[in-house]
Design a protein around this motif. Structure first.
Motif, short mmCIF file in Angstrom:
data_model
loop_
_atom_site.label_atom_id
_atom_site.label_comp_id
_atom_site.label_asym_id
_atom_site.label_seq_id
_atom_site.Cartn_x
_atom_site.Cartn_y
_atom_site.Cartn_z
N VAL A 1 7.38 8.21 2.96
CA VAL A 1 8.53 7.58 2.73
C VAL A 1 8.64 6.20 2.09
O VAL A 1 9.47 5.85 1.22
CB VAL A 1 9.73 7.80 3.92
N ALA A 2 7.53 5.49 2.22
CA ALA A 2 7.33 4.18 1.46
C ALA A 2 6.19 3.98 0.84
O ALA A 2 5.11 4.72 1.20
CB ALA A 2 7.31 3.25 2.64
N ASP A 3 6.01 3.59 -0.40
CA ASP A 3 5.12 3.27 -1.52
C ASP A 3 4.37 2.01 -1.04
O ASP A 3 5.04 1.16 -1.53
CB ASP A 3 5.63 3.44 -2.78
N PRO A 4 3.07 1.99 -0.28
CA PRO A 4 2.54 0.78 -0.15
C PRO A 4 1.56 0.48 -1.31
O PRO A 4 0.58 -0.26 -0.96
CB PRO A 4 1.52 1.25 0.97
N THR B 1 0.48 12.37 -2.14
CA THR B 1 0.52 11.03 -2.54
C THR B 1 -0.43 10.18 -1.97
O THR B 1 -0.54 8.95 -2.08
CB THR B 1 1.99 10.48 -1.92
N TRP B 2 -1.15 10.65 -1.12
CA TRP B 2 -2.64 9.96 -0.88
C TRP B 2 -3.59 8.93 -1.81
O TRP B 2 -3.88 9.54 -2.79
CB TRP B 2 -3.57 10.56 0.14
N LYS B 3 -3.47 7.82 -1.44
CA LYS B 3 -4.34 6.94 -2.23
C LYS B 3 -5.32 6.08 -1.25
O LYS B 3 -5.07 5.64 -0.24
CB LYS B 3 -3.43 5.63 -2.85
N GLU B 4 -6.24 5.92 -1.91
CA GLU B 4 -7.64 5.52 -1.18
C GLU B 4 -7.55 3.77 -1.08
O GLU B 4 -6.98 3.17 -2.05
CB GLU B 4 -9.20 5.62 -1.67
N ASP C 1 8.09 -2.47 0.08
CA ASP C 1 7.67 -1.32 -0.26
C ASP C 1 8.85 -0.60 -1.02
O ASP C 1 10.00 -0.70 -0.49
CB ASP C 1 7.19 -0.37 0.81
N PRO C 2 8.59 0.01 -2.10
CA PRO C 2 9.64 0.83 -2.67
C PRO C 2 9.60 2.10 -1.93
O PRO C 2 8.60 2.44 -1.47
CB PRO C 2 9.48 0.76 -4.39
N PRO C 3 10.63 3.13 -2.04
CA PRO C 3 10.59 4.42 -1.69
C PRO C 3 9.31 5.04 -2.42
O PRO C 3 9.32 4.85 -3.42
CB PRO C 3 12.05 4.90 -1.97
N GLN C 4 8.89 6.22 -1.64
CA GLN C 4 8.15 7.04 -2.21
C GLN C 4 8.75 8.15 -2.31
O GLN C 4 9.22 8.68 -1.59
CB GLN C 4 6.88 7.36 -1.27
N ARG C 5 9.22 8.61 -3.55
CA ARG C 5 10.05 9.35 -4.08
C ARG C 5 10.31 10.72 -3.43
O ARG C 5 11.41 10.98 -2.75
CB ARG C 5 9.83 9.56 -5.59
N HIS C 6 9.05 11.36 -3.43
CA HIS C 6 9.18 12.90 -3.00
C HIS C 6 9.64 12.97 -1.48
O HIS C 6 10.41 13.46 -0.77
CB HIS C 6 8.13 13.85 -3.26
N PHE D 1 5.09 18.22 10.70
CA PHE D 1 4.56 16.78 10.10
C PHE D 1 4.58 16.80 8.92
O PHE D 1 4.14 17.57 8.35
CB PHE D 1 3.14 16.45 10.61
N ILE D 2 5.01 15.54 8.34
CA ILE D 2 4.79 15.45 6.78
C ILE D 2 4.02 14.21 6.70
O ILE D 2 4.50 13.22 7.27
CB ILE D 2 6.15 15.18 6.28
N GLU D 3 2.60 14.19 6.22
CA GLU D 3 1.70 13.33 6.23
C GLU D 3 1.10 13.42 5.27
O GLU D 3 0.63 14.39 4.47
CB GLU D 3 0.83 13.56 7.55
N ASP D 4 0.49 12.27 4.60
CA ASP D 4 -0.24 12.16 3.40
C ASP D 4 -1.65 11.92 3.49
O ASP D 4 -2.42 12.31 2.52
CB ASP D 4 0.18 11.12 2.22
N ASN D 5 -2.24 11.55 4.81
CA ASN D 5 -3.82 11.46 4.96
C ASN D 5 -4.34 12.39 5.19
O ASN D 5 -3.99 13.25 6.11
CB ASN D 5 -3.74 10.42 6.04
#
Length: 160
Positions: A11-14, A157-160, A38-43, A134-138
């Motif tokens: 939900v947040a873009d780090p 949206t996962w980023k290393e 953080d800005p919102p993570q759009r989707h 669960f809604i999870e990007d990792n």
């Protein structure tokens, strides 16, 4: 249905603070301290907002947050979620104790009992009816949730 959202990357873009934890020298304190910028993570943000806004309907779903952020940034996290109209009750935010440095794959599943108790105390469901999505990007957490038999949505949206 109980939807459990991760925060960072969902939900947040780090992205703007990832440099603090990339490379050999990781500064987790600086990474978390900047979370209120953080800005919102759009989707993920839009999905969460839609579910929160539907809470008042007869067919309401429960929305919880489970984050690896430490308790020391709770005020910043609550303020961010509230400013973005996502936090409907502070008790629905589950955070890592400051002294817990276990991997997310251990910490997050350990919180299932606490989240179940919260939902039952809220009068939403009986114990046998508690089912989490669960809604999870990792990727490691997605695999872990699925291995434990839970539905886990990946916003990609996962980023290393």
């Amino acid at each position: 249905m109980i939807y459990v959202f991760d925060i960072d990357g969902v939900v947040a873009d780090p992205s703007h603070r990832l440099h603090h934890i990339q490379g050999d020298e990781k500064d987790w304190n600086a990474f978390y301290e900047a979370c209120d910028q953080d800005p919102p993570q759009r989707h993920g943000f839009e999905l969460c907002l839609d579910l929160v806004l539907r809470r008042d309907s007869i067919q309401a779903d429960e929305v919880l947050f489970l984050t690896g952020r430490p308790e020391k940034v709770r005020a910043k996290t609550e303020a961010w979620l509230t400013a973005h109209e996502l936090l409907w009750e502070p008790a629905c935010l589950f955070m890592r104790p400051d002294d817990d440095h276990s991997p997310a794959t251990e910490f997050k599943p350990s919180m299932i009992r606490s989240m179940s108790e919260f939902v039952q105390e809220d009068g939403f469901l009986m114990p046998e009816e508690v089912e989490f999505t669960f809604i999870e990007d990792n990727p490691k957490m997605i695999q872990r949730w699925r291995k434990l038999g839970h539905i886990c949505l990946d916003p990609g949206t996962w980023k290393e």
